[in-house]
Every structure is written in structure tokens, then in C-alpha cells.
Design a protein around this motif. Structure first.
Motif: not given
Length: 407
Positions: A4, A19-21, A222-224
């Protein structure tokens, strides 16, 4: 174990990102220690190394074992000396050592090089110094809550109180949230998480031989988005930026400190509204701090004024923190007034739209144990459970204490 998260390139070196929400309570990362050194040392044994020096030595040996394993795996696949993931050399190194650390680094590097040579593992003093600086910059203090001690003491005090004996209940309550640091550890992936005074993740350490660290999201991510933790105490927007250096030779650039320095681009930090926090700080200063010093307000009058505070002030971190501090201050105030400030602190917590830090859950438990008022007690207990579940997963710490509060 790290599916993750990923390590990307941030504004200053590497940084850990999602890497993901993620939602509050989600596990972002679970990683075994790359190297570990216990805190317990025999001060009379001159052959024992300081914990941080021992950690650097153990890290070099772990790197040697990893390289040998990678070479063996690579040779079987026809790819000699294959490297997988991050290594010790990928960790941030300490650029400017303080005067206190110069001597530690010099003596420690010589000791590491000597120990490595004695074990027939070549190690230049410069390589030992680099490993020591990386260990010093990236080491996690491995901490665990004193749950068994608190629970046992609580049971003993409950028996004494039931028998009308004079107990030390306040000492038991004060022990809630206390931690024991039993060692230092290096984590190759977790070390990329940057510091924030308003972090979005919380780190815990598991029992077991691998000394695993776990990051859980404490608010939506959030992702990123970069994953941040607190390298020290989590503070509000009204703290002193000089105290946020935390002895690690860096200036904090998180949103909290940016607001303090007047360079913030956002008017919110997580669930905290900057303008409301500033207004609350002025209110607390006039009513509690200066009001008590000047004699303008008695403790009872200050409580009445705080109960009449506008909703946007009552729901701030600053207001809740001030109520907690006032209720538990060493200067004696009437028990009813202390209980009133305790109740206000709980009301402040309940008004917030996001989950507060785990330290606030400990405050709820302390307030529940110290307060004679039972209004909304179940909501308070549920709130504490919710926070602890997000930060620690299940089972939660202090479940026995919360069950006692329900009883």
C-alpha cells in the motif's frame, strides 16, 4: 508487506507515499526490522557499545547477509549480485553533525571498523561512519505501552478503594499512555516517512522476534499523497517552532509549522481550521491564562466563561487541550470545577469532525477515571475505543480500563 506504499522522490530526498487511497484505520505498511539493538546495557562492561553504535554494526551485518542471499538467488537465476528493494545505502544520511555527535561518530566508527575486522569482514572506517550516520538519522525508538503494569496497578487500587484504604489512584491514572522504550530499530521502507506535527499515520510496534512496525492511516489519505508520522510529540498550531526540531537537526516544514511561520498556503490542517484555532488561543489566553494571573476570573468564573464559548471555539484542538491541562493542573482547584473542565474537554472532542490523535484517547480515559460525572460516559468510551481501534487495530489497548469505566 508494503503493497500500500511506495518510496518516491519528494522535494527533499525520498518520501513514503500511498499507492492507493486509504481510510482511517487502514494498514499502510507492516515491515520487519532490518536491524535492532536493545537499550539494556551493562555500564560496567566496557566492551558493550552504545545502542546507536550497536544498531549501525548490526545493520552492516544485516546488509552483508542480504547481499549474500541476493547473490545466491541471483547465481541460481543467472543474474549475479542481484539487488532487490532498498538497502542501507538508500537511507538518508546525517549531513551536519552537532558537536555532541562528532565525538560519538568518531569513536563509534572506529569501534565498528574494529569489530568488523575482528570478524574477518572488511570495513573501512569511512564506511562505518556512513552507516552510523544513517542509523542515527533513521533509527526508530521501539516503544510499547505499559499495559500490564497499568492494568495490575488498577486492579490493586480498585481493591484498596473498595476496602476504604488510601490508594494511589491518581498515579494509576497518570500511567495511562506511558510507554517503555526498549530498543532502536532500522526499517528500510518505513524510514522514508517524513515528519509532520499533524501526521496522517500512526506507528506501532508488534511483539515478536522481527520487531515489526505497522503504519495505520489516522485520516483519509489520497493515492500518491505523502505518508507522514510524528518523530516526536504531536503538537497544535500554537507550538514553538524551535521545539519542533526535535533534536534531529532539521527545521520542520509541515503545515503546522508553516502556519506558525506565516508561510502556510492552506487555512486548514486536517480537521483544524487555522482561524478558529487562533481565535481559541486568544480566548484561552484572556480567560484562563491571564484571567487567573490577574485575578479577573476565579476558577469557577473561568469555567462559566468557557461553557459559554462559541461553538467554533469549543470545537478546536486548542480549547480542548486547555481544558485538559486545566482539569489536571497541579494547582488545586475545586473538584467540581475540575470535573467541569474535564467535561468541556470531552465535549470539545465530540464536536470535532475528524479523529484526533491517539494521545487524546488516553486523555479521554484519564478524564473518565478522574471524573465523578457520568453524563455521556458511554459516548466518551465509544469515542476512545474508536480512536484506539484506528491507531492500533484490534485488540485495542486499555480495553480493560474502558470496560471498568462502563461498569
Amino acid at each position: 508487506q508494503s503493497s500500500n506504499v511506495y518510496v518516491g522522490t519528494g522535494q527533499v530526498g525520498a518520501e513514503l507515499c500511498a499507492s492507493t487511497a486509504a481510510c482511517p484505520g487502514d494498514v499502510l505498511l507492516r515491515e520487519s526490522a532490518f536491524a535492532f539493538a536493545a537499550n539494556e546495557r551493562d555500564e560496567d562492561d566496557e566492551s558493550e557499545l552504545p545502542s546507536i553504535v550497536q544498531l549501525a554494526l548490526n545493520a552492516l551485518e544485516a546488509e552483508e547477509r542480504a547481499a549474500a542471499a541476493a547473490a545466491a538467488a541471483g547465481s541460481s537465476e543467472g543474474v549475479p549480485n542481484a539487488k532487490v528493494g532498498r538497502g542501507l545505502e538508500d537511507l538518508t544520511t546525517e549531513s551536519d553533525a552537532t558537536d555532541e555527535n562528532v565525538a560519538l561518530f568518531a569513536v563509534g566508527a572506529r569501534a565498528i571498523a574494529s569489530r568488523r575486522s575482528a570478524r574477518r569482514s572488511k570495513c573501512a572506517e569511512s564506511d562505518a561512519l556512513a552507516a552510523l550516520k544513517r542509523a542515527h538519522c533513521n533509527a526508530f525508538s521501539v516503544k510499547r505501552l505499559l499495559l500490564d503494569d497499568v492494568s495490575a496497578a488498577m486492579e490493586r487500587e480498585l481493591r484498596e478503594l473498595a476496602a476504604d484504604d488510601e490508594g494511589e489512584w491518581e498515579e494509576v491514572v497518570a500511567a495511562v499512555g506511558q510507554e517503555h522504550t526498549f530498543g532502536l530499530a532500522l526499517y528500510l521502507t518505513a524510514s522514508a516517512a517524513n515528519h509532520s506535527c499533524s501526521p496522517n499515520a500512526h506507528a506501532t510496534f508488534a511483539d515478536g522476534s522481527d520487531i515489526a512496525i505497522t503504519f495505520r492511516a489516522t485520516r483519509p489519505i489520497e493515492a500518491d499523497e505523502p505518508i507522514t508520522i510524528s518523530y516526536g510529540p504531536v503538537v497544535g498550531v500554537d507550538g514553538d517552532a524551535t521545539q519542533r526540531r526535535l533534536g534531529l537537526n532539521f527545521d520542520c516544514l509541515c503545515p503546522c509549522c508553516a502556519i506558525k511561520e506565516g508561510s502556510a498556503k492552506s487555512k486548514t490542517i486536517g480537521c483544524m481550521d487555522v482561524d478558529d484555532e487562533a481565535t481559541a488561543a486568544k480566548f484561552i489566553d484572556s480567560v484562563i491564562v491571564r484571567g487567573s494571573e490577574s485575578g479577573a476570573y476565579t476558577a469557577e468564573e473561568a469555567l462559566v466563561a468557557c461553557r459559554s464559548a462559541p461553538p467554533n471555539i469549543m470545537g478546536t484542538y486548542t480549547f480542548g487541550r486547555a481544558c485538559v491541562d486545566t482539569a489536571l493542573q497541579t494547582v488545586p482547584i475545586p473538584e467540581g470545577v475540575a470535573a467541569g473542565f474535564q467535561q468541556l474537554a470531552i465535549m470539545s472532542l465530540e464536536r470535532r469532525s475528524c479523529t484526533e490523535g491517539v494521545a487524546m484517547a488516553y486523555e479521554i480515559i484519564r478524564l473518565l477515571l478522574l471524573s465523578e460525572q457520568t453524563t455521556h460516559a458511554q459516548n466518551q468510551i465509544d469515542h476512545a475505543r474508536h480512536i484506539l481501534k484506528i491507531h492500533h487495530g484490534c485488540p485495542i489497548p486499555y480495553e480493560l480500563l474502558l470496560k471498568r469505566c462502563e461498569q
